[in-house]
Every structure is written in structure tokens, then in C-alpha cells.
Motif scaffolding. Structure first.
Motif, PDB file in Angstrom:
ATOM      1  N   PRO A  14       0.802  -1.229   0.000  1.00 11.15           N
ATOM      2  CA  PRO A  14       0.000   0.000   0.000  1.00 11.15           C
ATOM      3  C   PRO A  14       0.831   1.273   0.000  1.00 11.15           C
ATOM      4  O   PRO A  14       0.274   2.373  -0.010  1.00 11.15           O
ATOM      5  CB  PRO A  14      -0.820  -0.114   1.288  1.00 11.15           C
ATOM      6  N   ILE A 132      -2.317   5.644  -6.624  1.00  7.78           N
ATOM      7  CA  ILE A 132      -2.967   5.738  -5.312  1.00  7.78           C
ATOM      8  C   ILE A 132      -4.267   4.927  -5.331  1.00  7.78           C
ATOM      9  O   ILE A 132      -4.555   4.157  -4.401  1.00  7.78           O
ATOM     10  CB  ILE A 132      -3.232   7.209  -4.948  1.00  7.78           C
ATOM     11  N   ALA A 133      -5.058   5.092  -6.388  1.00  6.54           N
ATOM     12  CA  ALA A 133      -6.310   4.353  -6.513  1.00  6.54           C
ATOM     13  C   ALA A 133      -6.057   2.849  -6.582  1.00  6.54           C
ATOM     14  O   ALA A 133      -6.802   2.054  -5.986  1.00  6.54           O
ATOM     15  CB  ALA A 133      -7.072   4.823  -7.750  1.00  6.54           C
ATOM     16  N   ARG A 136      -5.131   1.560  -3.110  1.00  6.95           N
ATOM     17  CA  ARG A 136      -6.315   1.527  -2.247  1.00  6.95           C
ATOM     18  C   ARG A 136      -7.237   0.370  -2.639  1.00  6.95           C
ATOM     19  O   ARG A 136      -7.817  -0.299  -1.775  1.00  6.95           O
ATOM     20  CB  ARG A 136      -7.046   2.865  -2.331  1.00  6.95           C
ATOM     21  N   HIS A 139      -5.489  -2.887  -1.336  1.00  6.88           N
ATOM     22  CA  HIS A 139      -5.237  -3.050   0.102  1.00  6.88           C
ATOM     23  C   HIS A 139      -6.273  -2.382   1.007  1.00  6.88           C
ATOM     24  O   HIS A 139      -6.214  -2.547   2.225  1.00  6.88           O
ATOM     25  CB  HIS A 139      -3.853  -2.488   0.445  1.00  6.88           C
ATOM     26  N   GLY A 140      -7.157  -1.625   0.419  1.00  7.13           N
ATOM     27  CA  GLY A 140      -8.155  -0.928   1.222  1.00  7.13           C
ATOM     28  C   GLY A 140      -7.715   0.442   1.673  1.00  7.13           C
ATOM     29  O   GLY A 140      -8.517   1.228   2.178  1.00  7.13           O
ATOM     30  N   PHE A 141      -6.431   0.741   1.503  1.00 11.47           N
ATOM     31  CA  PHE A 141      -5.890   2.049   1.868  1.00 11.47           C
ATOM     32  C   PHE A 141      -4.574   2.266   1.136  1.00 11.47           C
ATOM     33  O   PHE A 141      -3.993   1.332   0.570  1.00 11.47           O
ATOM     34  CB  PHE A 141      -5.678   2.170   3.384  1.00 11.47           C
ATOM     35  N   CYS A 142      -4.104   3.516   1.171  1.00 12.80           N
ATOM     36  CA  CYS A 142      -2.813   3.874   0.588  1.00 12.80           C
ATOM     37  C   CYS A 142      -2.062   4.760   1.576  1.00 12.80           C
ATOM     38  O   CYS A 142      -2.659   5.659   2.189  1.00 12.80           O
ATOM     39  CB  CYS A 142      -3.005   4.616  -0.730  1.00 12.80           C
ATOM     40  N   GLU A 214     -10.981   9.025   3.236  1.00 10.07           N
ATOM     41  CA  GLU A 214     -11.069   8.231   2.008  1.00 10.07           C
ATOM     42  C   GLU A 214      -9.980   7.159   1.959  1.00 10.07           C
ATOM     43  O   GLU A 214      -9.681   6.605   0.903  1.00 10.07           O
ATOM     44  CB  GLU A 214     -10.960   9.141   0.788  1.00 10.07           C
ATOM     45  N   HIS A 215      -9.341   6.909   3.098  1.00  6.02           N
ATOM     46  CA  HIS A 215      -8.350   5.841   3.243  1.00  6.02           C
ATOM     47  C   HIS A 215      -7.043   6.123   2.497  1.00  6.02           C
ATOM     48  O   HIS A 215      -6.355   5.195   2.070  1.00  6.02           O
ATOM     49  CB  HIS A 215      -8.924   4.492   2.796  1.00  6.02           C
ATOM     50  N   VAL A 216      -6.720   7.391   2.334  1.00  5.71           N
ATOM     51  CA  VAL A 216      -5.426   7.789   1.773  1.00  5.71           C
ATOM     52  C   VAL A 216      -4.745   8.701   2.788  1.00  5.71           C
ATOM     53  O   VAL A 216      -5.270   9.771   3.122  1.00  5.71           O
ATOM     54  CB  VAL A 216      -5.566   8.525   0.426  1.00  5.71           C
ATOM     55  N   GLU A 265      -6.480   0.905   9.543  1.00  5.92           N
ATOM     56  CA  GLU A 265      -7.403   0.562   8.479  1.00  5.92           C
ATOM     57  C   GLU A 265      -8.045  -0.805   8.676  1.00  5.92           C
ATOM     58  O   GLU A 265      -9.190  -1.017   8.286  1.00  5.92           O
ATOM     59  CB  GLU A 265      -6.691   0.626   7.122  1.00  5.92           C
TER      60      GLU A 265
END
Length: 269
Positions: A14, A132-133, A136, A139-142, A214-216, A265
Motif C-alpha cells: 500500500p 494511489i487508486a 487503495r 489493500h483498502g488504503f494507501c 477516504e483511506h489515503v 485501516e
């Protein structure tokens, strides 16, 4: 994927390393407009890829610019708005060096700036946003780590000598507090002078992409060039022995930030 503008090396973790300023490339039409000082491209973030060679252990994705920041600065607001109101800085297309020396024979006008924004700024950010997308989605996040370096003494930008390590999270807005705290704690274990959200709180990349909801999670690391170069002047030679301690600290910081991000996360309701 490598072009004249951006190089992308996709990893399996990630972690995304953004390197917006190590490039020295100058398109012919831009080089023709620069003066002799500008053609030295002295405000480069020298040897970023080599400095972060240790990061292979994290299997990161690396997004690296190929062009000089004098072409267009990939870490500035594309609308041209200052990131540090009231403080000296350089623009989306810099008109001077950090020290204030003019760099153009023919300064670019608004039409030329708009052309460069489309031709050179947008491709880098399209690539970065895509990676980045992808991280995410996988892994569900970055965890975005924005890699920078700068001279330690620049009177126009800051008084005295800059701390060696400058961690920025846009005053806590671009990453979860526990991630910032983990990276800062690892940094505190080093002998380097350091600050969190000091003069450099994070540029447009950190502020734009860092969206914890937004998990970034985005962190900027600004490093004094004196920590890994023989001297802060041409030929900007990398100093492996000097860099080793710095690389150990950066590795500890990234490991701590990744561990904190993974925990946060994976334990969210």
C-alpha cells in the motif's frame, strides 16, 4: 511505465512514494527560454531514487518525475494559489531559484503556463492518482510518502539552518493522527535535528491527496541536502557513508507509518 515526463514502478504494497522534483529534463522549447542560471536546474531534489533505494524492502510503488521543477512545479496548486500565504515561495512555474535569482530569458506568460499545466503537470498527476487508486483498491488504503530535499540554508525561505528532517502532514489534516505520531516517534529516535509541521507542512501533493476519511494517508518528508550529499553545491555528489544513517532513519519511519496505517485501516468498524 516510463515516459519523458514520468516513470512509474508499480509495487505490491500500500506504500506509494511520490518523487515530484528529482528530474532534470528540459524540453527544448523550455530550455530555449531559460537563462544560464536556470539551465543549472539547481533546485532539484538530487538523487531521490538512490536515497530511497532502501525502500525496496517495502515493495512500494514509485512515481518519479523526469522533468525539472523549473518546467512546472508538480507540488504547487495548479490554480496558482500560494501554499504558504505571506511567506516567500516559488510559483507553479518558478520565476526564480529558491534564492531569488531570475531563471528566464523570456518569462512564460499565462498561455505558456496553461500549456505546460496540460502537457507536463497533468500526466504526472494522472499517473500518481492512478497508482494511489490502485493501492487503495488492492489493500483498502494507501500510504503516500512524498519525497523531497532542499538546501539547509536559504535565507529567502527560512531563517538560520533548516532542521535535517521536516515531516509534514498539513498540520495533521493529511494523515490519521496515529500515523503521524508513529512516524514522528521513529524520527525522534534519531540523532538528526527534526520538526513536525514546521516551515514545510506539506505541499499540494500532500494536501490534495491526503484524505484520511477516504483511506489515503499522506506524509511529506523534506530533507536537508547536507544529510546525504558531499556538499550542497554542484556537482551535487551523493555521499553513501553519510547517507547510510539517514536511510536507516527513513526506513524506520516508513515502517512505523505503514504499521500504524495497517492497524488503523484493518480495525475500522
Amino acid at each position: 511505465m516510463t515516459t519523458d515526463i514520468v516513470s512509474v514502478t508499480r509495487g505490491s504494497s500500500p506504500l506509494v512514494l511520490s518523487m515530484p522534483h528529482p528530474g532534470t529534463g528540459l524540453p527544448a522549447e523550455v530550455a530555449a527560454q531559460l537563462n544560464a542560471r536556470g539551465k543549472l536546474v539547481e533546485d532539484t531534489d538530487w538523487h531521490m531514487r538512490r536515497l530511497y533505494g532502501f525502500a525496496e524492502r517495502f515493495q512500494p510503488t514509485i512515481v518519479e518525475a523526469q522533468l525539472s521543477r523549473f518546467v512546472i512545479d508538480l507540488n504547487r496548486d495548479p490554480a496558482g494559489v500560494s501554499l504558504y500565504p505571506g511567506q516567500a515561495t516559488t510559483e507553479l512555474v518558478p520565476t526564480t531559484t529558491f534564492d531569488g535569482a531570475p531563471i528566464w530569458q523570456t518569462p512564460p506568460d499565462e498561455a505558456e503556463i496553461a500549456r505546460r499545466r496540460e502537457a507536463y503537470f497533468q500526466p504526472y498527476h494522472d499517473a500518481l492518482a492512478a497508482e494511489i487508486a490502485h493501492a487503495r483498491a488492492q489493500h483498502g488504503f494507501c500510504l503516500l510518502w512524498d519525497c523531497h530535499s532542499i538546501k539547509s540554508v536559504i535565507p529567502r525561505l527560512f531563517p538560520g539552518t533548516l532542521p535535517t528532517l521536516n515531516l509534514g502532514t498539513n498540520s495533521g489534516a493529511s494523515a490519521a493522527p496515529a500515523i503521524e505520531a508513529a512516524a514522528a516517534a521513529a524520527m525522534a529516535g534519531s540523532a538528526f535535528s527534526q520538526v513536525v509541521n514546521g516551515r514545510f507542512k506539506g505541499g499540494w501533493i500532500t494536501r490534495h491527496y491526503g484524505q484520511p476519511a477516504e483511506h489515503v494517508h499522506a506524509l511529506q518528508m523534506e530533507i536537508a541536502l547536507s544529510a546525504y550529499l558531499d556538499e550542497e553545491a554542484a556537482p551535487w555528489a551523493f555521499a553513501p557513508a553519510k547517507a547510510a544513517s539517514l536511510q536507516s532513519t527513513l526506513s524506520s519511519m516508513i515502517a512505523a507509518a505503514l504499521a500504524a496505517a495497517t492497524h488503523i485501516e484493518r480495525t475500522k468498524p
